[in-house]
Write an enzyme that holds these catalytic residues in place. Sequence first.
Site, mmCIF file in Angstrom:
data_model
loop_
_atom_site.group_PDB
_atom_site.id
_atom_site.type_symbol
_atom_site.label_atom_id
_atom_site.label_comp_id
_atom_site.label_asym_id
_atom_site.label_seq_id
_atom_site.Cartn_x
_atom_site.Cartn_y
_atom_site.Cartn_z
ATOM 1 N N SER A 17 0.716 -1.291 0.086
ATOM 2 C CA SER A 17 0.117 0.063 -0.022
ATOM 3 C C SER A 17 0.861 1.190 -0.012
ATOM 4 O O SER A 17 1.927 1.167 0.232
ATOM 5 C CB SER A 17 -1.084 -0.124 1.290
ATOM 6 O OG SER A 17 -1.821 -1.279 1.388
HETATM 7 N N1 SAH Z 1 -0.672 -4.883 3.987
HETATM 8 C C1 SAH Z 1 0.093 -5.174 2.986
HETATM 9 C C2 SAH Z 1 -0.681 -4.779 1.572
HETATM 10 C C3 SAH Z 1 -1.710 -5.767 1.177
HETATM 11 S S1 SAH Z 1 -2.242 -5.724 -0.315
HETATM 12 C C4 SAH Z 1 1.528 -4.554 2.725
HETATM 13 O O1 SAH Z 1 1.566 -3.790 3.814
HETATM 14 O O2 SAH Z 1 2.278 -4.739 1.988
HETATM 15 C C5 SAH Z 1 -3.632 -6.886 0.167
HETATM 16 C C6 SAH Z 1 -3.224 -8.066 0.629
HETATM 17 O O3 SAH Z 1 -4.549 -8.713 0.637
HETATM 18 C C7 SAH Z 1 -2.727 -9.268 -0.636
HETATM 19 O O4 SAH Z 1 -1.514 -9.753 -0.564
HETATM 20 C C8 SAH Z 1 -3.701 -10.254 -0.909
HETATM 21 O O5 SAH Z 1 -3.116 -11.391 -1.333
HETATM 22 C C9 SAH Z 1 -4.631 -10.409 0.475
HETATM 23 N N2 SAH Z 1 -5.822 -10.772 0.678
HETATM 24 C C10 SAH Z 1 -6.559 -10.702 -0.255
HETATM 25 N N3 SAH Z 1 -7.869 -11.634 0.120
HETATM 26 C C11 SAH Z 1 -7.426 -12.048 1.153
HETATM 27 C C12 SAH Z 1 -7.878 -13.068 2.391
HETATM 28 N N4 SAH Z 1 -9.378 -13.441 1.800
HETATM 29 N N5 SAH Z 1 -7.345 -13.468 3.188
HETATM 30 C C13 SAH Z 1 -6.157 -12.911 3.515
HETATM 31 N N6 SAH Z 1 -5.430 -12.084 2.677
HETATM 32 C C14 SAH Z 1 -6.075 -11.683 1.667
#
Ligand code: SAH
Length: 217
Positions: free
Chosen positions: A64
């Site tokens: 993000s």
């Molecule tokens: N917080 C992260 C950014 C995440 S982007 C950072 O600091 O880099 C969103 C993430 O959510 C992605 O890696 C995606 O694979 C994950 N995601 C999507 N659906 C999900 C679910 N149902 N359970 C766990 N993770 C999920």
Amino acid sequence: MEDSFKHKGLRKMLVECIENKGISNQKVLQAINQVPRHLFLDSSFLSYAYEDKPFPIGCKQTISQPFTVAFQTQLLDVQKGEKVLEIGTGSGYQACVLAEMGAKVFTVERQKKLYFRAKSLLPKLGYPQIKCFYSDGNKGLPTFGPFHKILVTCAATEIPENLIEQLRPNGILVIPVGNSEKQEMFQIIKNNDNSLTINKNGDFRFVPLLRNKADDN
Ligand code: SAH
């Protein structure tokens, strides 16, 4: 794993940038100042690490934008010692920011590759206390709850009931809710009588919160 004076200088400028964009919580700014964001990106993208922009991290996912990380962390109002659940580990950067706030962090990722990468990286960066899980975040983490705070870092179409259940009284859930184009940042407070207060905090755009673990890697 080098964090040079140059990196620290660039990070300070990033902190000033997000402060100018409206982040006022000094503990949040301090946490952003502590976490070496460049170590979460592929080394060939080093020059992008301290721009206030999201960036691809593989598996069609993104780390993000720093402003968004700070904004969500500020809305979560993290206090030292609180149990915080993060849905969407991704690179692990946000989890480290939460750890710098003094939270006991539990973070869940559905992409195996990203889960393994974060699980091995975080201890090397000095965050062995962050607990990483490979699971579907829609379920929360019932055996480790309830949590003081829950942070969802991907876009939900509705508020997951399991996450509300796993929130303590007076707990806060921060979650972007909307369609695939845009989401509103909800700050949901679970009151003592289990009623919910929902504060809306502007539009954002996240990758989607998907169902089940990914089976394509
Ligand atoms: N917080 C992260 C950014 C995440 S982007 C950072 O600091 O880099 C969103 C993430 O959510 C992605 O890696 C995606 O694979 C994950 N995601 C999507 N659906 C999900 C679910 N149902 N359970 C766990 N993770 C999920």
